[in-house]
Design an enzyme around this catalytic site. Structure first.
Site, short mmCIF file in Angstrom:
data_model
loop_
_atom_site.label_atom_id
_atom_site.label_comp_id
_atom_site.label_asym_id
_atom_site.label_seq_id
_atom_site.Cartn_x
_atom_site.Cartn_y
_atom_site.Cartn_z
N ASP A 176 15.78 -44.28 25.90
CA ASP A 176 15.73 -43.19 24.93
C ASP A 176 17.15 -42.70 24.69
O ASP A 176 18.05 -42.90 25.52
CB ASP A 176 14.87 -42.04 25.45
CG ASP A 176 14.71 -40.93 24.41
OD1 ASP A 176 14.46 -41.25 23.23
OD2 ASP A 176 14.86 -39.75 24.76
N SER A 177 17.34 -42.04 23.55
CA SER A 177 18.65 -41.50 23.23
C SER A 177 19.00 -40.33 24.13
O SER A 177 20.17 -39.93 24.21
CB SER A 177 18.70 -41.05 21.77
OG SER A 177 17.71 -40.07 21.53
N TYR A 226 20.16 -39.12 18.11
CA TYR A 226 20.10 -40.27 17.22
C TYR A 226 19.46 -39.90 15.88
O TYR A 226 19.66 -40.59 14.88
CB TYR A 226 19.24 -41.37 17.85
CG TYR A 226 19.94 -42.25 18.85
CD1 TYR A 226 21.10 -41.86 19.49
CD2 TYR A 226 19.41 -43.50 19.16
CE1 TYR A 226 21.72 -42.69 20.42
CE2 TYR A 226 20.02 -44.34 20.08
CZ TYR A 226 21.17 -43.94 20.71
OH TYR A 226 21.77 -44.76 21.62
N GLY A 227 18.67 -38.83 15.85
CA GLY A 227 17.86 -38.51 14.69
C GLY A 227 18.63 -38.29 13.40
O GLY A 227 18.10 -38.50 12.31
N CYS A 231 11.61 -43.95 22.19
CA CYS A 231 12.35 -43.10 21.27
C CYS A 231 11.86 -43.43 19.87
O CYS A 231 11.91 -44.60 19.45
CB CYS A 231 13.85 -43.38 21.40
SG CYS A 231 14.90 -42.57 20.17
N ASN A 232 11.36 -42.44 19.15
CA ASN A 232 10.83 -42.70 17.81
C ASN A 232 11.91 -43.12 16.84
O ASN A 232 11.71 -44.00 15.99
CB ASN A 232 10.10 -41.45 17.30
CG ASN A 232 8.72 -41.32 17.89
OD1 ASN A 232 7.76 -41.91 17.42
ND2 ASN A 232 8.62 -40.54 18.97
N THR A 233 13.10 -42.49 16.94
CA THR A 233 14.18 -42.83 16.02
C THR A 233 14.64 -44.27 16.22
O THR A 233 14.82 -45.03 15.26
CB THR A 233 15.36 -41.87 16.18
OG1 THR A 233 14.91 -40.53 15.97
CG2 THR A 233 16.47 -42.19 15.20
N GLU A 286 16.52 -29.40 24.34
CA GLU A 286 17.60 -29.86 25.21
C GLU A 286 18.48 -28.72 25.69
O GLU A 286 19.21 -28.87 26.67
CB GLU A 286 18.42 -30.93 24.49
CG GLU A 286 17.61 -32.18 24.21
CD GLU A 286 18.42 -33.45 24.27
OE1 GLU A 286 19.66 -33.39 24.11
OE2 GLU A 286 17.81 -34.53 24.46
N CYS A 310 7.95 -37.29 18.22
CA CYS A 310 9.24 -37.21 18.92
C CYS A 310 8.92 -36.91 20.37
O CYS A 310 8.10 -36.03 20.66
CB CYS A 310 10.14 -36.14 18.32
SG CYS A 310 11.68 -35.89 19.27
N THR A 311 9.57 -37.62 21.27
CA THR A 311 9.21 -37.50 22.69
C THR A 311 9.68 -36.19 23.32
O THR A 311 9.28 -35.87 24.44
CB THR A 311 9.78 -38.68 23.48
OG1 THR A 311 11.20 -38.77 23.25
CG2 THR A 311 9.11 -39.98 23.05
N HIS A 312 10.50 -35.42 22.60
CA HIS A 312 10.89 -34.09 23.09
C HIS A 312 9.79 -33.05 22.86
O HIS A 312 9.70 -32.06 23.57
CB HIS A 312 12.15 -33.60 22.37
CG HIS A 312 13.42 -34.22 22.82
ND1 HIS A 312 13.72 -35.54 22.59
CD2 HIS A 312 14.49 -33.71 23.50
CE1 HIS A 312 14.91 -35.81 23.09
NE2 HIS A 312 15.39 -34.72 23.65
#
Length: 282
Positions: free
Chosen positions: A9-10, A41-42, A72-74, A167, A201-203
């Site tokens: 993931d980013s 990355y988005g 990571c979706n992006t 974050e 989004c994984t966040h």
């Protein structure tokens, strides 16, 4: 030989995917790589995301991984197709042809497993996607959902402030309410009859309590961790030749391209247990 499953993931969000994978498949060894030094990355271009993702995938291959999950979706939206179609067949050629093995390394994403099942959750046939601007712009979810559920009406909403909120540890703060409500309201306005919302989004699972608070009553909120874990289990069962190469000692290794101290503190929140990481200089 140590041949773990790689998870990339980013930043930290992919740990919400790894947490569910480990819960489902605890026997395997895993290496998690967070490219925290170059996140987010988005907002980056397709070419930049592709190059960054390829570098990290290559490092995981160098560490012995035969299989890497882009958690990571992006990266899944902007890099996965190129890596699968352009890089793996050239860098890791195998036996290619009907009934044969294909490339000797595999890279999977998080978009297809989600789009294969999302229609099963919606009675009104209207679903919403909450994601980063990069994922929304790629239209990857629209394209993939159309393949499996052409009857679904899909609307998207980019939420550029959500990842920074998470974050920076502000996901539970009163200040987060404004941004969560704003984007939920915009999404629902596009499709007042939607009954299912995907957190693409994984966040975003860390904002789940607030998302539930502002989403219409009765809305199904889907996080990707469990879906991706189930999909990985099925993938391994369908590819026994690859599954046999994945080492099974229950080991977990965590790598970050940035400060290990910062990573360990934040990652513990996402993964749900203490983490001790190693620094990786790309």
């Amino acid at each position: 030989m140590n041949q773990p499953i790689g998870v990339f993931d980013s930043g930290y969000g992919g740990l919400t995917i790894l947490r569910e994978i480990v819960r489902k498949l605890p026997q395997y060894d895993y290496i998690y790589l967070g490219d925290n030094a170059r996140t987010p990355y988005g907002t980056r271009s397709f070419e930049t995301v592709y190059q960054y993702t390829l570098e990290c995938v290559q490092h995981l291959f160098d560490r012995g991984c035969r299989l890497v999950v882009l958690a990571c979706n992006t990266a899944s939206a902007k890099a996965l197709r190129n890596i699968q179609q352009l890089d793996l067949p050239v860098r890791y050629p195998g036996l290619d042809g009907p009934g044969l093995d294909g490339p000797t390394r595999r890279v999977l994403g998080v978009i297809r497993p989600t789009t294969e099942v999302i229609g099963n959750y919606s009675a009104t046939r209207q679903v919403g996607i909450l994601a980063t601007r990069g994922t929304v712009t790629s239209e990857s979810y629209l394209v993939e959902i159309e393949k499996f559920f052409p009857d679904l009406a899909v609307v998207q909403e980019a939420c550029p402030m959500w990842v920074p909120l998470v974050e920076n540890g502000e996901y539970a703060s009163p200040g987060a309410d404004y941004f969560v409500k704003q984007h939920i309201d915009r999404l629902v306005a596009k499709a007042p009859g939607l009954d299912t919302i995907l957190l693409a989004c994984t966040h975003y699972p860390l904002l789940l309590d607030k998302i539930r608070q502002y989403a219409p009553t009765g809305t199904t909120i889907l996080s990707q961790g469990g879906i991706v874990a189930d999909s990985l289990a099925h993938y391994l069962s369908r590819h026994p030749e690859l599954e046999a190469q994945c080492s099974q000692h229950g080991r977990r290794t965590f790598l970050t391209t940035d400060s290990t101290e910062d990573f360990d503190r934040q990652a513990t929140v996402f993964f749900g247990e203490p983490i001790c990481s190693e620094n990786l200089a790309l």
